[in-house]
Write a protein that holds these residues in place. Structure first.
Motif, PDB file in Angstrom:
ATOM      1  N   UNK A  31       0.849  -1.185   0.000  1.00  0.00           N
ATOM      2  CA  UNK A  31       0.000   0.000   0.000  1.00  0.00           C
ATOM      3  C   UNK A  31       0.886   1.237   0.000  1.00  0.00           C
ATOM      4  N   UNK A  32       0.560   2.178  -0.898  1.00  0.00           N
ATOM      5  CA  UNK A  32       1.182   3.496  -0.911  1.00  0.00           C
ATOM      6  C   UNK A  32       0.034   4.487  -0.878  1.00  0.00           C
ATOM      7  N   UNK A  69      -0.840  16.547   1.513  1.00  0.00           N
ATOM      8  CA  UNK A  69       0.224  17.379   0.974  1.00  0.00           C
ATOM      9  C   UNK A  69       1.180  16.669   0.016  1.00  0.00           C
ATOM     10  N   UNK A  70       1.135  15.369  -0.098  1.00  0.00           N
ATOM     11  CA  UNK A  70       2.080  14.658  -0.961  1.00  0.00           C
ATOM     12  C   UNK A  70       1.589  14.705  -2.406  1.00  0.00           C
ATOM     13  N   UNK A  71       2.345  15.323  -3.298  1.00  0.00           N
ATOM     14  CA  UNK A  71       1.928  15.374  -4.703  1.00  0.00           C
ATOM     15  C   UNK A  71       2.047  14.003  -5.363  1.00  0.00           C
ATOM     16  N   UNK A  72       1.359  13.844  -6.471  1.00  0.00           N
ATOM     17  CA  UNK A  72       1.287  12.528  -7.115  1.00  0.00           C
ATOM     18  C   UNK A  72       2.638  12.017  -7.596  1.00  0.00           C
ATOM     19  N   UNK A  73       3.571  12.892  -7.952  1.00  0.00           N
ATOM     20  CA  UNK A  73       4.878  12.380  -8.373  1.00  0.00           C
ATOM     21  C   UNK A  73       5.629  11.751  -7.195  1.00  0.00           C
ATOM     22  N   UNK A  74       5.449  12.286  -5.982  1.00  0.00           N
ATOM     23  CA  UNK A  74       6.050  11.670  -4.789  1.00  0.00           C
ATOM     24  C   UNK A  74       5.404  10.322  -4.503  1.00  0.00           C
ATOM     25  N   UNK A  75       4.092  10.239  -4.688  1.00  0.00           N
ATOM     26  CA  UNK A  75       3.376   8.972  -4.503  1.00  0.00           C
ATOM     27  C   UNK A  75       3.887   7.942  -5.505  1.00  0.00           C
ATOM     28  N   UNK A  76       4.063   8.369  -6.746  1.00  0.00           N
ATOM     29  CA  UNK A  76       4.554   7.453  -7.777  1.00  0.00           C
ATOM     30  C   UNK A  76       5.965   6.977  -7.461  1.00  0.00           C
ATOM     31  N   UNK A 153       0.179  12.203 -15.596  1.00  0.00           N
ATOM     32  CA  UNK A 153       1.580  11.941 -15.913  1.00  0.00           C
ATOM     33  C   UNK A 153       2.212  11.019 -14.863  1.00  0.00           C
ATOM     34  N   UNK A 154       1.919  11.280 -13.607  1.00  0.00           N
ATOM     35  CA  UNK A 154       2.481  10.469 -12.525  1.00  0.00           C
ATOM     36  C   UNK A 154       1.991   9.027 -12.585  1.00  0.00           C
ATOM     37  N   UNK A 155       0.703   8.843 -12.750  1.00  0.00           N
ATOM     38  CA  UNK A 155       0.138   7.494 -12.844  1.00  0.00           C
ATOM     39  C   UNK A 155       0.671   6.802 -14.096  1.00  0.00           C
ATOM     40  N   UNK A 156       0.805   7.555 -15.173  1.00  0.00           N
ATOM     41  CA  UNK A 156       1.356   7.002 -16.405  1.00  0.00           C
ATOM     42  C   UNK A 156       2.756   6.436 -16.212  1.00  0.00           C
ATOM     43  N   UNK A 157       3.579   7.104 -15.396  1.00  0.00           N
ATOM     44  CA  UNK A 157       4.934   6.614 -15.122  1.00  0.00           C
ATOM     45  C   UNK A 157       4.890   5.263 -14.403  1.00  0.00           C
ATOM     46  N   UNK A 158       3.942   5.098 -13.502  1.00  0.00           N
ATOM     47  CA  UNK A 158       3.792   3.820 -12.792  1.00  0.00           C
ATOM     48  C   UNK A 158       3.336   2.721 -13.754  1.00  0.00           C
ATOM     49  N   UNK A 159       2.361   3.035 -14.579  1.00  0.00           N
ATOM     50  CA  UNK A 159       1.872   2.051 -15.559  1.00  0.00           C
ATOM     51  C   UNK A 159       2.989   1.693 -16.548  1.00  0.00           C
ATOM     52  N   UNK A 160       3.769   2.682 -16.969  1.00  0.00           N
ATOM     53  CA  UNK A 160       4.906   2.404 -17.858  1.00  0.00           C
ATOM     54  C   UNK A 160       5.898   1.441 -17.201  1.00  0.00           C
ATOM     55  N   UNK A 161       6.135   1.603 -15.903  1.00  0.00           N
ATOM     56  CA  UNK A 161       7.062   0.717 -15.191  1.00  0.00           C
ATOM     57  C   UNK A 161       6.521  -0.707 -15.141  1.00  0.00           C
ATOM     58  N   UNK A 162       5.236  -0.846 -14.925  1.00  0.00           N
ATOM     59  CA  UNK A 162       4.618  -2.181 -14.914  1.00  0.00           C
ATOM     60  C   UNK A 162       4.717  -2.804 -16.302  1.00  0.00           C
ATOM     61  N   UNK A 163       4.465  -1.989 -17.325  1.00  0.00           N
ATOM     62  CA  UNK A 163       4.548  -2.484 -18.701  1.00  0.00           C
ATOM     63  C   UNK A 163       5.981  -2.869 -19.068  1.00  0.00           C
TER      64      UNK A 163
END
Length: 175
Positions: A31-32, A69-76, A153-163
């Motif tokens: 979980x993140x 306060x944590x932006x999505x790029x930090x979450x990613x 963009x942030x979620x896309x980076x995570x999906x790209x890593x899975x791909x």
């Protein structure tokens, strides 16, 4: 079995968690979360092998917007680190909080039409108080859309890593 009664109280210990249902089938679960409402203080971290929380709250109660306060790029970035520890089958729950006011997307996502005072207005939580005129509504709409683009963009980076690992064809992505 009792259910969730309010967002200010932890979930009941009697409720089965997603990891407790998946673990017997060989899943490793992480979980993140950038939102205390979906974290260990409210019982949501229970049964996860790994929990990464991007907030400071450590007690139950109503969560205020200023705590998100944590932006999505930090979450990613945290999700990518968690992904390094997983292999199929896995369950990775990732919760970013953007877009939520106060809005503060990176500058590159903001339209050039917004001057500094407009950006300052949209970055305040209190713009919800009172009625907004047409110009203020337009500002909020622009900055909200910028936050959506940043989150995408942030979620896309995570999906790209899975791909890139060859796992996407066998992965369910729920948004």
């Amino acid at each position: 079995m009792t259910g969730v009664q309010t967002c200010a109280l932890p979930i009941s210990e009697d409720l089965a968690t997603l990891p407790s249902l998946l673990e017997p089938h060989g899943y490793r679960c992480a979980l993140v979360s950038a939102n205390p409402n979906v974290g260990s203080v409210f019982g949501f971290g229970r049964d996860f092998e790994s929990t990464r929380e991007l907030f400071l709250r450590r007690s139950a109660g109503r969560v205020r917007g200023a705590e998100l306060v944590a932006p999505s790029d930090a979450v990613t970035r945290e999700a990518l680190a968690a992904l390094q520890e997983l292999s199929p089958p896995f369950c990775l729950v990732v919760l970013a909080i953007d877009p939520h006011s106060p809005y503060s997307p990176p500058e590159r996502f903001l339209p050039d039409v917004l001057d500094e005072s407009a950006r300052d207005f949209a970055s305040k939580k209190d713009f919800h108080k009172g009625k907004l005129d047409a110009d203020q509504q337009a500002i909020v709409r622009h900055v909200y859309q910028a936050e959506i683009a940043f989150n995408d963009e942030s979620v896309g980076a995570l999906i790209d890593a899975i791909q890139s690992r060859g796992w996407l064809a066998h992965t369910i992505v729920a948004a």
